[in-house]
Each structure stands twice: as C-alpha cells, then as structure tokens.
Design an enzyme around this catalytic site. Structure first.
Site, PDB file in Angstrom:
ATOM      1  N   ASP A   1       3.221  63.942 -62.249  1.00 26.61           N
ATOM      2  CA  ASP A   1       3.513  64.854 -61.151  1.00 26.61           C
ATOM      3  C   ASP A   1       4.078  64.040 -59.990  1.00 26.61           C
ATOM      4  O   ASP A   1       4.772  63.029 -60.189  1.00 26.61           O
ATOM      5  CB  ASP A   1       2.233  65.636 -60.779  1.00 26.61           C
TER       6      ASP A   1
ATOM      7  N   LYS B   1       9.646  68.978 -63.497  1.00 26.09           N
ATOM      8  CA  LYS B   1       9.060  69.941 -62.549  1.00 26.09           C
ATOM      9  C   LYS B   1       9.794  69.750 -61.229  1.00 26.09           C
ATOM     10  O   LYS B   1       9.861  68.636 -60.711  1.00 26.09           O
ATOM     11  CB  LYS B   1       7.569  69.661 -62.399  1.00 26.09           C
TER      12      LYS B   1
ATOM     13  N   ASP C   1       9.967  70.823 -57.488  1.00 25.94           N
ATOM     14  CA  ASP C   1       9.026  71.408 -56.522  1.00 25.94           C
ATOM     15  C   ASP C   1       9.683  71.530 -55.144  1.00 25.94           C
ATOM     16  O   ASP C   1      10.047  70.537 -54.525  1.00 25.94           O
ATOM     17  CB  ASP C   1       7.786  70.501 -56.469  1.00 25.94           C
TER      18      ASP C   1
ATOM     19  N   ASP D   1      -0.639  76.991 -55.293  1.00 26.87           N
ATOM     20  CA  ASP D   1      -1.418  76.059 -56.120  1.00 26.87           C
ATOM     21  C   ASP D   1      -2.789  76.623 -56.476  1.00 26.87           C
ATOM     22  O   ASP D   1      -3.550  76.999 -55.589  1.00 26.87           O
ATOM     23  CB  ASP D   1      -1.623  74.738 -55.383  1.00 26.87           C
TER      24      ASP D   1
HETATM   25  C1  GLA Z   1       2.814  71.183 -54.788  1.00 24.88           C
HETATM   26  C2  GLA Z   1       2.775  71.761 -56.199  1.00 24.88           C
HETATM   27  C3  GLA Z   1       1.611  71.118 -56.964  1.00 24.88           C
HETATM   28  C4  GLA Z   1       1.771  69.607 -56.977  1.00 24.88           C
HETATM   29  C5  GLA Z   1       1.896  69.067 -55.564  1.00 24.88           C
HETATM   30  C6  GLA Z   1       2.286  67.606 -55.540  1.00 24.88           C
HETATM   31  O1  GLA Z   1       1.696  71.540 -54.031  1.00 24.88           O
HETATM   32  O2  GLA Z   1       2.655  73.140 -56.187  1.00 24.88           O
HETATM   33  O3  GLA Z   1       1.568  71.613 -58.280  1.00 24.88           O
HETATM   34  O4  GLA Z   1       2.898  69.274 -57.738  1.00 24.88           O
HETATM   35  O5  GLA Z   1       2.905  69.771 -54.836  1.00 24.88           O
HETATM   36  O6  GLA Z   1       2.448  67.121 -54.249  1.00 24.88           O
END
Ligand code: GLA
Length: 502
Positions: free
Chosen positions: A160, A245, A247, A310
């Site tokens: 991540d 991913k 974001d 989240d």
């Molecule tokens: C966001 C995403 C999470 C994670 C964090 C990492 O909050 O929604 O799933 O990836 O960033 O900083």
C-alpha cells in the site's frame, strides 16, 4: 487441583463457544480451488498458480493449455505469455496425489478484461502502515503459501502507501529525492530493489501489487504520481507489478471541482495508460465512492473501485463498522460485473492495526466469531475483492477458517460475476441473494439484532419456485430439501450462508 481442572475446562469450553470453527478441514485428496474463468491481455506475461488443497506431493497437468503457456507439474504454476490471438481457451486442470485425483474446468479469456472474478490477496496497510519494508512483503508472500491461503486462491501480495520517498522526512530511510534526474520515481530506503521483490513473489506463483496517488502526495504524504503518470506506470510494469491501487488523496487540492468530469479525469488518464503497458496491471480505483464511482469506474478502465471511505476509520455504531460499509457497498449491487467490482475495502480480522492509531502495534480483533463469519459472508455475496489486511505473521486457526473456506470463496469467485441483490434490510435483518453460474442461488441471512432471532426469507422474496436442495456453505453440508422459505435461528450478529440448488 479441582479448581485448576475446572478453570482449564472453563477456559477450553469458553474458547470453543466463543470461536467455533465451522470450516471443515480440507480432505487429503486433491481438490482444485480458484476461479473457473481468468482474463488476460494478448501477448502479455502470464502467471497463475493452480490453487489446490490435499496432501503433497501433488502432480499437476493441464489439457488444452495454449502452446504459449507451460505448466510446472510439481508446483502447479502456469507461466509464459498469453496467446496473441484473442478468444477463449478451454483448459482442464488436473491434480493427483497418493490419495486420488481431481479435475476442474478453467477458461482463459484472452481479450481486454482482467479480473474476470474479484481479485484476492493481501494488502499491508492495516498491519504495517508507514513501517512497510521489502522484508515484510517477502515474509507475507512466504506466509501466503505456508498458511495455505494461496491454495484457496489468495494471490496478490500488495504494497500500500509508504514505499516511496517522503519529502521532508527526518527519518533517513524515508527521506531524499523522490525522483532521479530523469524524473523516475525512487522507492525509499526500505525497498532496495523492486525488481528483485516482484521476482521473489512471482517465483512462488503469486502476484505483486503497489499503490500511488494521482496527486503530488499520497494520503500518508509520500511522493505521488502527479505529472508523472505515464512514466510511473511504465516503471511499475518494468519493475514487474501486476496490480495498481490509485488513491485520490492530495489530487483533491489540484482540482477542487466536485463534478463527475473532474472526478473521472485522473482515473481516465491512468486507465488509458495501463492497457498499453506490456504487462497486465489490475486497476483499483480508490476515491472513496465520489460521484457514484460504481456508475463509471468500469468505463475509465477500473477493475474494482472502493465504494466508501476507509473501513478502518469508519465509526462503529451499535454494529461494528464493517456493517455500515457493507450496506453502502451492497446498495451498488447492480453495477458489478466481471472485471468491474465494487470494493468495500479489506478484511480486517485476526491481528490487525487500528488506522486511527497506526503507530500502535496490531492487536487481536474485537469482532466476535459470529461477526467475522458475517463479514466474510457479506463480502463473498457482494463479489467483493477479497483482500486480507491483518498480520500474516500471526495467522491463527480461527482466522484462517474464516478466510479459507473453499465454498464461501466459490460464492465470491463465481464466473457469472453477479453481486448479491438486497432482498431485505431492516434494523434487525439483512438478506442478500446472489445468482450463481450453475443456476443455484447463494443466500445470506444476517441477524443484526443483539439477541438470538429467527430470520426467514420466502421463495416469493427470492423470486424462485419449487423444492430446493439447501446447503450450509460454511459447514459444507447439505441440510435437506426445502420449499416455500428458508430460515435459520441465528445468534446475535450471526449469519446463515446457504446455497439453494434446483
Ligand atoms: C487512504 C486509503 C487507504 C490507504 C491509505 C494509505 O486512506 O483509502 O486504503 O491506502 O490511504 O495512506
């Protein structure tokens, strides 16, 4: 002495009562798990490890495999390049050991669509946060095999946030220039060699994923891909990553408009780059459901999109947080299809960190056994991507029994690719029904109440007629013929996950 025995007995019965294991142990005979359909783009590198349970050693074979692919008979890893010619390749996978043999149909669809069934794997976020390292990722890949998770279809090992440089960081390992002179993104000091890391993961037949943001900074304020989108995507493919991913994070300060066009824009850009790469990269949109992303996520090339904020930051109400996230995700049921999945976020059970205090060490989940079965059942019925995000180093028997039930996973991975429809939602009951490729119906009865309760659904509500053979999916047992309705007496926050066969 007497007290001790009594205490020991109490402790034992306490554990058994609190955490009943429902998933039967896999048989020693071979059983091939995993999806029946698999998408790949023409000519790109291909990697698939046949997930199967049963005693080792096992010998694998595959009839009808395109000539561009080869199978390692000892490991069950299929590799090579996808055929250049588009179309469907019908393969029969087989596995044999000293106890018997098994076969399973496997359709390879060479075309434009990846993730024909929801992707499955592990993501490090809720365990390691800004502490993630190359070594922890390798250990997670090792654990995916050693724990048996890979034998049920878990496949992606995903980094991540926090693998890049953190501009201005005073931690020596994290600081430095985010990019080289030619603009290439630099991993931080905890990731010495990304190519070696993906090679390590690929050698096990698993896949590797990573994360970035369309903004200048990620959500944890590490370097993002703004104005380097294509360069970074090419770099990720070159490193050997199979999943991205993407974001939103700081992109919100670049474009403050709140229109659908503005929300689509960064994803359209990355979505147009990824299919041109010489690797299959599954595209995971993460923008928390803005502008009803489920309505257009597929159009911009997304394979799955987070529908909510989240899960790890969601406030629990009377019910634990996964329920409200699940309800929101369930509402978008009509938009899911093969290669286009609603993503309600990760499975947070076992030993797992608290996102609001990410510096604290991960702790054992406070969810009851019933709640954990409900969580996994809901995700499977919703054809959600199945990503575990707890600690791979401390997987216990109960957590694995929740994550690794072949029949529960089969509901999630079904080739028809339908997300369950909401049949009922009241304060006390939630009912989902998912049509399966074989004509059966997977049904989940969820008791939302804090007391024991009978939950029932009629054939009329389910839109079916006649007698059905019912199967208890968690216990993997037929429970007899039923007609007119299906019902179950459920403990507080408990679930019955059934499959009704014609
Ligand atoms: C966001 C995403 C999470 C994670 C964090 C990492 O909050 O929604 O799933 O990836 O960033 O900083």
């Amino acid at each position: 002495m007497r007290t001790l025995t009594l205490l020991a007995a109490l402790a034992l019965s306490g554990t058994a009562a609190a955490q009943p294991i429902l998933t039967p142990k896999p048989a020693p005979q071979p059983k091939i798990n995993g999806p029946e359909v698999y998408g790949a783009r023409p000519g790109r590198p291909f990697l698939y490890r046949i997930p199967s349970t049963g005693e080792r050693p096992m010998r694998f074979s595959a009839a009808g495999l395109p000539k561009e692919l080869k199978l390692d008979a000892a490991t069950g890893i299929i590799s090579g390049a996808a055929p250049a010619k588009r179309g469907e390749y019908r393969v029969t996978l087989s596995a044999a050991n000293a106890r018997g043999k098994a076969a399973r149909r496997f359709r390879i669809v060479v075309g434009d669509t990846l993730a024909l069934t929801p992707p499955m794997g592990w993501n490090d976020w809720y365990t390691h946060y800004d502490r993630i390292t190359d070594r922890l990722m390798r250990q997670a890949a090792d654990a995916m095999l050693a724990s048996g998770m890979a034998d049920f279809g878990y496949q992606y090992v995903n980094i991540d946030d926090c693998w890049m440089v953190k501009p201005g960081s005073t931690v020596a390992e994290l600081g430095g220039d985010p990019r080289t002179a030619d603009g290439s993104i630099r991993p931080n000091g905890r990731f010495p060699d990304m190519k070696a890391l993906t090679a390590y993961i690929h050698a096990k037949g698993l896949k590797a994923g990573l994360y970035t943001s369309p903004g200048p900074l990620t959500c944890a304020r590490f370097a993002g891909s703004y104005q380097h989108e294509e360069q970074d995507a090419r770099c990720f493919a070159e490193w050997g990553f199979d999943f991205l991913k993407y974001d939103l994070c700081s992109y919100r300060s670049i474009d403050k408009r709140t229109t659908v066009e503005a929300d689509r824009k960064p994803y359209e850009l990355m979505g147009s780059i990824l299919p041109k790469l010489n690797r299959d990269v599954v595209f995971n949109l993460c923008q928390y459901g803005r502008s009803e992303v489920w309505k257009w996520g597929g159009e911009v090339g997304g394979n799955c999109w987070r529908t909510t904020g989240d899960l790890g930051l969601e406030k629990s109400t009377r019910l634990p947080a996964f329920y409200s996230i699940g309800f929101k995700n369930a509402a978008a049921w009509e938009y899911a299809a093969p290669g286009k999945w609603n993503d309600p976020d990760y499975i947070l059970i076992g030993t797992v960190g608290d996102a609001s205090k990410s510096s604290a060490p991960p702790v054992k989940t406070s969810l009851t056994a019933e709640e954990q079965y409900s969580y996994m059942s809901m995700w499977a019925l919703m054809a959600a991507p199945l990503f575990y995000s707890g600690d791979m180093g401390t997987l216990d028997e109960f957590t694995l029994n929740v994550l690794c039930n072949a029949e529960v996973i089969e509901v999630d991975q079904d080739a028809l690719g339908k997300q369950a429809r909401i049949v009922r939602r009241t304060d006390d009951e939630f009912i989902l029904a998912k049509p399966m490729a074989d004509g059966s119906l997977a049904v989940g009865l969820f008791n939302l109440a804090d007391n024991e309760r009978e939950v029932a659904v009629s054939w009329q509500d389910l839109g079916i007629e006649g007698r059905r053979r019912a199967r208890d999916v968690w216990r993997q047992k037929d429970t007899g013929a039923v007609a007119g309705q299906y019902k179950a007496l459920l403990p507080p926050h408990g679930v019955a996950l059934a499959r009704l066969f014609r």
